[in-house]
Design a protein around this motif. Sequence first.
Motif, PDB file in Angstrom:
ATOM      1  N   LEU A  25       0.823  -1.200   0.000  1.00 40.97           N
ATOM      2  CA  LEU A  25       0.000   0.000   0.000  1.00 40.97           C
ATOM      3  C   LEU A  25       0.861   1.256   0.000  1.00 40.97           C
ATOM      4  O   LEU A  25       2.072   1.186   0.236  1.00 40.97           O
ATOM      5  N   ASP A  26       0.231   2.407  -0.231  1.00 40.15           N
ATOM      6  CA  ASP A  26       0.962   3.670  -0.269  1.00 40.15           C
ATOM      7  C   ASP A  26       1.590   4.033   1.073  1.00 40.15           C
ATOM      8  O   ASP A  26       2.505   4.836   1.131  1.00 40.15           O
ATOM      9  N   ASN A  27       1.148   3.410   2.167  1.00 39.00           N
ATOM     10  CA  ASN A  27       1.760   3.637   3.478  1.00 39.00           C
ATOM     11  C   ASN A  27       2.826   2.573   3.794  1.00 39.00           C
ATOM     12  O   ASN A  27       3.253   2.442   4.927  1.00 39.00           O
ATOM     13  N   SER A  59      -8.942   4.422   3.390  1.00 44.04           N
ATOM     14  CA  SER A  59      -8.057   5.545   3.049  1.00 44.04           C
ATOM     15  C   SER A  59      -6.660   5.114   2.614  1.00 44.04           C
ATOM     16  O   SER A  59      -5.690   5.831   2.824  1.00 44.04           O
ATOM     17  N   THR A  60      -6.522   3.909   2.033  1.00 44.58           N
ATOM     18  CA  THR A  60      -5.241   3.477   1.496  1.00 44.58           C
ATOM     19  C   THR A  60      -5.395   3.173   0.016  1.00 44.58           C
ATOM     20  O   THR A  60      -6.498   2.917  -0.464  1.00 44.58           O
ATOM     21  N   ASN A  61      -4.286   3.218  -0.686  1.00 40.26           N
ATOM     22  CA  ASN A  61      -4.270   2.903  -2.110  1.00 40.26           C
ATOM     23  C   ASN A  61      -3.170   1.901  -2.390  1.00 40.26           C
ATOM     24  O   ASN A  61      -2.098   1.965  -1.781  1.00 40.26           O
TER      25      ASN A  61
END
Length: 81
Positions: A25-27, A59-61
């Motif tokens: 994920l982007d995080n 809220s993740t991508n």
Amino acid sequence: MITNKSTLDAKKYFSISASDARLELDNKISVPGRKEAGNTEPDAEASTEAVWIFQLPASTNPDKLHFFLDGTRVSVGLIKK
């Protein structure tokens, strides 16, 4: 699309299970695939498609998709359109 390049005479196949797939994920957290989805075992000289299902936190991508096969890691960058 996954293609097994083995010859028909060799009668070999490979399998990529959902547990060998990770969605980064982007995080930077990696999410494993769900076990009941995504398995593929294409016959020799054949192609097949498989679906891997991932549960994403709110809220993740997705950023990258990683597959692990016989000690080899394949990573594919993802872009949201």
